[in-house]
Design an enzyme around this catalytic site. Structure first.
Site, PDB file in Angstrom:
ATOM      1  N   ASP A   1       0.038   5.282   0.902  1.00 16.40           N
ATOM      2  CA  ASP A   1      -0.395   6.122   1.909  1.00 16.40           C
ATOM      3  C   ASP A   1      -0.404   5.404   3.476  1.00 16.40           C
ATOM      4  O   ASP A   1      -1.266   4.695   3.592  1.00 16.40           O
ATOM      5  CB  ASP A   1      -1.778   6.775   1.656  1.00 16.40           C
TER       6      ASP A   1
ATOM      7  N   ASP B   1       0.945  -1.155  -0.051  1.00 17.53           N
ATOM      8  CA  ASP B   1       0.135   0.128  -0.063  1.00 17.53           C
ATOM      9  C   ASP B   1       1.011   1.393  -0.144  1.00 17.53           C
ATOM     10  O   ASP B   1       2.389   1.126   0.183  1.00 17.53           O
ATOM     11  CB  ASP B   1      -0.816  -0.079   1.319  1.00 17.53           C
TER      12      ASP B   1
HETATM   13  C1  XBP Z   1      -5.424   6.059   1.208  1.00 15.19           C
HETATM   14  C2  XBP Z   1      -6.649   6.849   0.465  1.00 15.19           C
HETATM   15  C3  XBP Z   1      -6.191   7.942  -0.634  1.00 15.19           C
HETATM   16  C4  XBP Z   1      -5.320   9.298  -0.118  1.00 15.19           C
HETATM   17  C5  XBP Z   1      -5.943  10.381  -1.048  1.00 15.19           C
HETATM   18  O1  XBP Z   1      -5.768   4.802   1.209  1.00 15.19           O
HETATM   19  O2  XBP Z   1      -7.404   6.822   0.788  1.00 15.19           O
HETATM   20  O3  XBP Z   1      -7.408   8.321  -1.004  1.00 15.19           O
HETATM   21  O4  XBP Z   1      -5.664   9.511   1.221  1.00 15.19           O
HETATM   22  O5  XBP Z   1      -5.523   9.960  -2.234  1.00 15.19           O
HETATM   23  P1  XBP Z   1      -4.922   3.502   1.165  1.00 15.19           P
HETATM   24  P2  XBP Z   1      -6.364  10.555  -3.550  1.00 15.19           P
HETATM   25  O6  XBP Z   1      -3.636   3.810   1.663  1.00 15.19           O
HETATM   26  O7  XBP Z   1      -5.641   2.608   1.613  1.00 15.19           O
HETATM   27  O8  XBP Z   1      -4.765   3.131  -0.299  1.00 15.19           O
HETATM   28  O9  XBP Z   1      -6.986  11.880  -3.289  1.00 15.19           O
HETATM   29  O10 XBP Z   1      -5.261  10.452  -4.712  1.00 15.19           O
HETATM   30  O11 XBP Z   1      -7.391   9.592  -3.846  1.00 15.19           O
HETATM   31 MG    MG Z   2      -2.776   3.078   3.585  1.00  6.41          MG
END
Ligand code: XBP
Ligand code: MG
Length: 260
Positions: A11, A9
């Protein structure tokens, strides 16, 4: 035994990026003439909705608005989100999000041993490119055999779709791979796809229900910052490596067979 692929993953897992996402959302709202300002407390709740566009729409749902104004705002979501992505990638390009402890070490070990690397995230592809390039150099994307992003599948985490997409691209069975996640949405997506899942919670996700993780750790560990002693004792090493992962996957498969 060694895992046949490592799927990360982005973020919260590769880097602690959510505060930068929050700042970019708030700046985008201002640039679009909206008086919204997401506090850290509110953002922690909004994070339960994966995906930035979906998160803005979920926020609009909570506002008291006339049907016309609601429709107008929902129509603006893609433009607001486009601005947010531009602002966010600029922050990342400037080196605002270092990779979490142990990540570079494990990526390098996998690369050296020929174990494919992959990404499974709900974030926008441009964000992945910015983060990997800023932290690993201009050829970073080429180190990844498969990348699943917001654009790859219609249903975001906790749906398993992005993991299924990546597993198909890798041509590997789920049970031979390891997923690295930080959130309940990510954990549920990876588990629903059948992948052994290591969770390293972030500031934003530490209070989420993560007890179903195959392995729950503060970080991946490193020589400078080894894992806490009780964990290191339980897994037989001060940091996560391919051999530790292989051993734990085998243990988990054996206990799964024993309880079946
Ligand atoms: C991370 C997210 C992403 C970011 C925002 O979830 O939910 O949406 O917060 O990114 P994960 P965007 O780590 O589970 O993938 O604005 O590009 O959608
Ligand atoms: Mg995440």
């Amino acid at each position: 035994m060694s895992p046949r692929a490592l799927i990360f993953d982005v973020d919260g897992t590769l880097a602690d990026t959510e505060e930068l996402h929050r700042r970019a959302f708030n700046e985008a709202f201002m640039l679009h003439g909206l008086d919204w300002n997401w506090s850290q407390e509110l953002y922690a709740q909004l994070l339960r909705t994966a995906g930035g566009k979906e998160r803005i729409a979920a926020f609009i749902d909570t506002l008291e608005l006339s049907p016309l104004r609601r429709r107008q705002l929902l129509e603006q979501v893609p433009a607001i989100h486009g601005t947010k992505t531009a602002l966010y990638t600029r922050l990342i390009d400037n080196g605002a999000a270092p990779l979490r402890d142990g990540v570079t070490r494990l990526l390098e070990e996998a690369h050296r041993d020929g174990v494919p690397l992959a990404i499974a995230t709900t974030t926008t592809f441009a964000n992945i490119e910015a983060l990997l390039t800023a932290s690993l150099g201009p050829d970073a994307l080429q180190r990844f055999a498969a990348i699943g992003s917001a654009e790859s599948v219609p249903r975001k985490k906790p749906a398993p779709d992005v993991y299924l997409h990546v597993l198909q691209a890798l041509s590997l069975p789920a049970e031979d791979c390891v997923a690295f996640e930080d959130s309940a949405n990510g954990l549920n997506a990876a588990k629903a796809a059948g992948v052994f899942t290591v969770v390293t919670p972030s500031y934003w996700t530490r209070d989420e229900p993560l007890q179903d993780a195959d392995l729950l750790l503060p970080t991946l560990g490193s020589p400078d910052q080894p894992l806490p002693q009780d964990i290191a004792q339980a897994i037989g090493a001060p940091q996560i490596s391919l051999s530790v992962l292989g051993e734990l996957m085998q243990r988990s498969a054996r206990s799964g067979r024993a309880s079946a």
